[in-house]
Structures are given as C-alpha cells and as structure tokens.
Motif scaffolding. Structure first.
Motif, PDB file in Angstrom:
ATOM      1  N   UNK A  39       0.799  -1.048  -0.002  1.00 49.62           N
ATOM      2  CA  UNK A  39      -0.145  -0.090  -0.027  1.00 49.62           C
ATOM      3  C   UNK A  39       0.743   1.298  -0.017  1.00 49.62           C
ATOM      4  N   UNK A  40       0.740   2.358  -0.792  1.00 49.05           N
ATOM      5  CA  UNK A  40       1.234   3.352  -1.045  1.00 49.05           C
ATOM      6  C   UNK A  40       0.586   4.625  -0.309  1.00 49.05           C
ATOM      7  N   UNK A  41       0.840   5.292   0.686  1.00 54.41           N
ATOM      8  CA  UNK A  41       0.302   6.211   1.396  1.00 54.41           C
ATOM      9  C   UNK A  41       1.154   7.547   1.122  1.00 54.41           C
ATOM     10  N   UNK A  42       0.884   8.733   0.262  1.00 57.25           N
ATOM     11  CA  UNK A  42       1.373   9.714   0.353  1.00 57.25           C
ATOM     12  C   UNK A  42       0.917  10.674   1.452  1.00 57.25           C
TER      13      UNK A  42
ATOM     14  N   UNK B 260      -0.763   9.807   8.010  1.00 51.17           N
ATOM     15  CA  UNK B 260      -0.270   8.943   9.101  1.00 51.17           C
ATOM     16  C   UNK B 260      -1.219   8.117   9.711  1.00 51.17           C
ATOM     17  N   UNK B 261      -2.482   8.593   9.649  1.00 53.39           N
ATOM     18  CA  UNK B 261      -3.463   7.818  10.146  1.00 53.39           C
ATOM     19  C   UNK B 261      -3.898   6.509   9.006  1.00 53.39           C
ATOM     20  N   UNK B 262      -3.798   6.810   7.756  1.00 56.28           N
ATOM     21  CA  UNK B 262      -4.043   5.792   6.641  1.00 56.28           C
ATOM     22  C   UNK B 262      -3.103   4.631   7.049  1.00 56.28           C
ATOM     23  N   UNK B 263      -1.464   5.337   6.962  1.00 57.53           N
ATOM     24  CA  UNK B 263      -0.521   4.181   7.187  1.00 57.53           C
ATOM     25  C   UNK B 263      -0.661   3.421   8.489  1.00 57.53           C
ATOM     26  N   UNK B 264      -0.999   3.866   9.685  1.00 61.51           N
ATOM     27  CA  UNK B 264      -1.285   2.993  10.786  1.00 61.51           C
ATOM     28  C   UNK B 264      -2.239   2.050  10.602  1.00 61.51           C
ATOM     29  N   UNK B 265      -3.532   2.356  10.210  1.00 56.84           N
ATOM     30  CA  UNK B 265      -4.395   1.374   9.726  1.00 56.84           C
ATOM     31  C   UNK B 265      -4.032   0.356   8.837  1.00 56.84           C
TER      32      UNK B 265
ATOM     33  N   UNK C 286       5.705   5.059   1.986  1.00 54.34           N
ATOM     34  CA  UNK C 286       5.079   6.408   2.222  1.00 54.34           C
ATOM     35  C   UNK C 286       5.917   7.096   1.566  1.00 54.34           C
ATOM     36  N   UNK C 287       5.497   8.206   0.954  1.00 55.14           N
ATOM     37  CA  UNK C 287       6.191   9.329   0.551  1.00 55.14           C
ATOM     38  C   UNK C 287       5.734  10.372   1.460  1.00 55.14           C
ATOM     39  N   UNK C 288       6.551  11.485   1.600  1.00 49.48           N
ATOM     40  CA  UNK C 288       6.156  12.768   2.437  1.00 49.48           C
ATOM     41  C   UNK C 288       6.710  13.970   1.671  1.00 49.48           C
TER      42      UNK C 288
ATOM     43  N   UNK D 280       2.367  -1.054  -5.943  1.00 47.41           N
ATOM     44  CA  UNK D 280       1.440  -1.218  -4.702  1.00 47.41           C
ATOM     45  C   UNK D 280       0.113  -1.885  -5.272  1.00 47.41           C
ATOM     46  N   UNK D 281      -0.655  -2.379  -4.355  1.00 47.19           N
ATOM     47  CA  UNK D 281      -1.900  -2.847  -4.740  1.00 47.19           C
ATOM     48  C   UNK D 281      -2.876  -1.882  -4.663  1.00 47.19           C
ATOM     49  N   UNK D 282      -2.836  -0.824  -3.790  1.00 45.25           N
ATOM     50  CA  UNK D 282      -3.701   0.306  -3.389  1.00 45.25           C
ATOM     51  C   UNK D 282      -2.724   1.529  -3.133  1.00 45.25           C
ATOM     52  N   UNK D 283      -3.513   2.784  -3.700  1.00 47.30           N
ATOM     53  CA  UNK D 283      -3.020   3.931  -3.482  1.00 47.30           C
ATOM     54  C   UNK D 283      -3.869   4.559  -2.370  1.00 47.30           C
ATOM     55  N   UNK D 284      -3.401   4.923  -1.323  1.00 48.47           N
ATOM     56  CA  UNK D 284      -4.411   5.507  -0.239  1.00 48.47           C
ATOM     57  C   UNK D 284      -3.989   6.707   0.114  1.00 48.47           C
ATOM     58  N   UNK D 285      -4.900   7.842  -0.246  1.00 53.66           N
ATOM     59  CA  UNK D 285      -4.535   9.224  -0.375  1.00 53.66           C
ATOM     60  C   UNK D 285      -5.703  10.152   0.505  1.00 53.66           C
ATOM     61  N   UNK D 286      -5.390  11.084   1.448  1.00 57.47           N
ATOM     62  CA  UNK D 286      -6.332  11.860   2.134  1.00 57.47           C
ATOM     63  C   UNK D 286      -6.348  13.072   0.957  1.00 57.47           C
ATOM     64  N   UNK D 287      -7.687  13.556   0.707  1.00 57.42           N
ATOM     65  CA  UNK D 287      -7.898  14.635  -0.271  1.00 57.42           C
ATOM     66  C   UNK D 287      -7.590  15.928   0.375  1.00 57.42           C
ATOM     67  N   UNK D 288      -8.391  16.239   1.471  1.00 58.69           N
ATOM     68  CA  UNK D 288      -8.156  17.213   2.499  1.00 58.69           C
ATOM     69  C   UNK D 288      -7.909  17.104   3.665  1.00 58.69           C
ATOM     70  N   UNK D 289      -6.595  17.508   4.341  1.00 58.88           N
ATOM     71  CA  UNK D 289      -6.145  17.079   5.394  1.00 58.88           C
ATOM     72  C   UNK D 289      -6.144  18.533   6.593  1.00 58.88           C
ATOM     73  N   UNK D 290      -7.189  18.374   7.456  1.00 58.99           N
ATOM     74  CA  UNK D 290      -7.320  19.558   8.418  1.00 58.99           C
ATOM     75  C   UNK D 290      -6.175  19.837   9.168  1.00 58.99           C
ATOM     76  N   UNK D 291      -5.168  18.887   9.416  1.00 50.28           N
ATOM     77  CA  UNK D 291      -3.964  19.304  10.208  1.00 50.28           C
ATOM     78  C   UNK D 291      -3.179  20.302   9.585  1.00 50.28           C
ATOM     79  N   UNK D 292      -3.147  20.414   8.168  1.00 50.69           N
ATOM     80  CA  UNK D 292      -2.467  21.183   7.441  1.00 50.69           C
ATOM     81  C   UNK D 292      -2.998  22.320   6.786  1.00 50.69           C
TER      82      UNK D 292
END
Length: 410
Positions: free
Chosen positions: A90-93, A100-105, A115-117, A138-150
């Motif tokens: 799984x690739x998480x940008x 980081x939450x997607x990565x943990x789950x 991950x790429x950061x 990867x089998x899956x790309x998992x990405x947040x569209x809008x991240x309220x932390x930033x």
C-alpha cells in the motif's frame, strides 16, 4: 446512594475550528425522528434514498454507495481492512496527520506500507506519486484529499488515470473536503471513497458514507470467497488470510444494504436519518452552490485574517476552501487566545498537531457555519482578544476586508 445528574444542556458554542462544526438545525430535527424496525419498508426505503442521495454527493454512478455505522475513521478502516491482505503493498502519500492515520490502519491490516512525504503545508505533484507507484508497485494508493491538520487540499484529478495505468486500486478519504471542495468520484477514477458528516456536510460525527467501484467490490468479493473456502477447510492456522473484522467486513455490509437485506447489524437508524438529511440539504442547495458558498466564506475569512495582521500558513494555491491556517503571532499565547475566544465569546477555533503544535491556529468555515454572520462575528471577537493581548493590528480592518469579499461575491 446513586447520583442523579441533570439533563444534558451543552453551553452555546460557535464551532469555528477544523471540525466538528455546529450541525444544521434541520439535521438535528431529522435525528429526533421516531425509530422503526430495520426491515420495516419505511426503513429500507430510507436506505435506498440515502444511497441515491450520496451518489449525487460523490458524483458517481456506483451502485454500492452506502453508510458505515461509525465515525469517519470507521469508514477508513472498513475500506482498508476489507481490501488489504497481509503482505499487500500500500502506498500512502503523507502530507499531514491523516496520512499517518492511513499508514497506521494499513499496517494493522498487515500491509507492507510504503510512504512518501511532503513538508506540512505542501502537497504532491502527480508525477511524484506516479514515480512512487512505479517503484513500489502497490495494490492500493491510499490518499487523503483534504487534511485539516495542514489545511491543504491534495489534487486528485490525474491520479485515477495513473492508478489505472499500473493496475492500482485508488482510495481517498475526503472527510474534511467533500461538499466544500470539488470531488468527482467517477471522473477522477476512484475505486473507493470514505467521508464523514462533521465538516462541510453539516452534521455530527457518527456515520461514514462510502462509495465503491465495481473493481473494488470485485476485489473484496473475491477475497470473501477465498476466505470462506479457507474457513470451510478448517485451516485455522491460515488466520492471517482472514478478514480480521466482522463489523467492518464490506462484503457482508453490502449484502445488508443490497436487495437480500441479509442481517449483519442493527442499523443506526437515527444516524441514517442524519446522513440522509445532510445529503438532502446539500443537494437542495445544489452541490456546486454549496462548494461556491464554502469558497466565498473561506475567502472572506482569509481576507479578514490578513486584516488582523496574521501570517497565513501553507501553500495558498492548494488550500481547502473550508479551513484556514494562520501562524500564532510571536509573543502571543496561543492557548490563552483560544481560551478567551471560547469563554468570553463562545467561539471555538482550533490548534494543531505534530510539527505545527503551538505554531498555528486553524479556523474553519464549513457546513452550517460557512455563512457571513459566523465569519464576521469570529473575526470581530478574534480582533478584540488579540488587541487585548498586545498584538498590533489595524482596528476594524478584519471585518472591513471580509465585507469587501462579500461585496464582490454578491
């Protein structure tokens, strides 16, 4: 002797942080409607209506557009735990806390997570993500569209074609962004999307609308059949190949929402009423009009913040319409400002996390609170608090600048 408490009577608050926000009164009224049985024709009718409404919100023709009973995190976990097998890549940008939450789950699902950061306050270019996909496969790309932390909004428009080119499932969490920023499930080639109600959709946390492409459903259905065979063969030692969650088992939940209505859980009826009303209100306004309203009020808040002599955080070309980050001025106690805003004016603004903790405030204009009076009252209150704490600013400039934006938008 047992202690008897008073009825719940929360203090009046204007929630102008990164979420949750004040729920639309129409949503609260819908939640108070009387319950019916989960197989009552009225309930199954409401379920069908909810699916139809969220197809329009997600801008998709996906048959499988349903609710996961739980917060937005429940939707994320359901998507990942049902599709990921141990050892899957799984690739998480990551450009904020929720990457980081997607990565943990994904790690908890047994995935080999890559991950790429980017520094907080920036987003990825499509070619950066494509290069990582070519390298990781990867089998899956998992990405947040809008991240309220930033407060950043990751562009997704080109990622679907990239994922299709390399045979990768494309999943996005759009909890913080949908209905306040463009999101086009089918046009952008997404296979799975999960959201929550407590941001631009104008409701409380507690229900997670999701939508799935036929490709995603085929993947999880195939896994379901393989694992059924493993169980039937009594290969308990192969537990690593079994979906770990019963509650978040997407194939079982699809059977519950499908025509067969196979029992999986007792539907959270009040939250279904709530989710249905959130979508109904957005579509009654018009999805494009709702996004435009968020843009207008976000622009007014940003102009007002500049009028307060506050420095804006992050790449303003890739900012969500509905959340603004501003640096806490040097020498100003950030938490004391938030406390004064809350206790003196009844207004909540947010702090941040990780590398931004204690460095920025996050101010939201979303859902029911994306409106002119809420923006102007927040700016006036923040001006008063900052002035009393010694921050140098031009008197009245914040509201004047916001009013100028509203004048242009009319």
């Amino acid at each position: 002797m047992s202690e008897i408490f008073d009825q719940i009577n929360p203090p009046a608050r204007l929630l102008m942080g990164p979420g949750p926000i004040n729920a639309d009164p129409r949503v609260l009224r819908a939640m108070s409607a009387q319950l019916v049985g989960q197989y009552d024709p009225a309930m199954t009718h409401y379920m069908n209506e909810t699916m139809a409404l969220y197809r329009q919100v997600f801008e998709t023709q996906n048959q499988w557009t349903i609710l996961i009973d739980g917060t937005s995190r429940a939707g994320i976990e359901a998507v990942l735990v049902s599709a990921i097998e141990p050892g899957d890549k799984v690739l998480v940008p990551v450009f904020g806390r929720f990457g980081h939450l997607l990565t943990e789950i994904a790690h908890r699902c047994g995935a080999e997570v890559h991950t790429i950061e980017m520094p907080w306050g920036e987003v990825f270019k499509p070619e950066q993500i494509e290069e990582a996909i070519k390298k990781v496969q990867p089998k899956m790309l998992a990405v947040v569209q809008g991240d309220t932390s930033t407060t950043m909004l990751q562009p997704l428009e080109e990622l679907g074609a990239i994922c299709q080119r390399y045979g990768v499932l494309f999943y996005s969490d759009a909890t913080a962004s949908i209905a306040g920023n463009p999101f086009k499930t089918d046009a952008w080639g997404l296979d799975a999307v999960s959201v929550g109600l407590q941001k631009c959709l104008g409701g409380p946390s507690g229900s997670a609308p999701v939508t799935f492409s036929e490709r995603y459903v085929e993947v999880v259905r195939k896994r379901q059949h393989v694992e059924a065979g493993i169980r039937d063969a009594h290969h308990q030692d192969s537990a690593g190949q079994i979906i770990r969650s019963n509650y978040f088992d997407i194939p079982m939940i699809l059977d519950y929402w499908g025509e067969e209505r196979l029992n999986h859980h007792t539907e959270a009826s009040s939250m279904l009423y709530c989710a249905r009303e959130c979508a109904r209100i957005v579509l009654q306004e018009g999805l494009d009009a709702c996004i435009t309203r968020h843009q207008l009020n976000g622009d007014a808040m940003r102009a007002g913040a500049e009028g307060l002599n506050l420095k804006l955080f992050g790449d303003q070309d890739h900012k969500m319409t509905n959340v603004l980050g501003v640096y806490i001025p040097e020498g100003i106690p950030g938490e004391a400002v938030r406390t004064a805003m809350l206790l003196d004016f009844g207004i909540e603004i947010g702090t941040s996390f990780g590398p931004l903790k204690g460095k920025i405030w996050r101010i939201g204009t979303m859902g029911y609170n994306a409106r002119k009076d809420a923006v102007l009252v927040t700016l006036a209150a923040l001006e008063n608090v900052l002035r009393r704490m010694g921050h140098k600013l031009p008197m009245g400039e914040a509201v004047d600048r916001a009013m100028a934006v509203y004048g242009q938008g009319q």
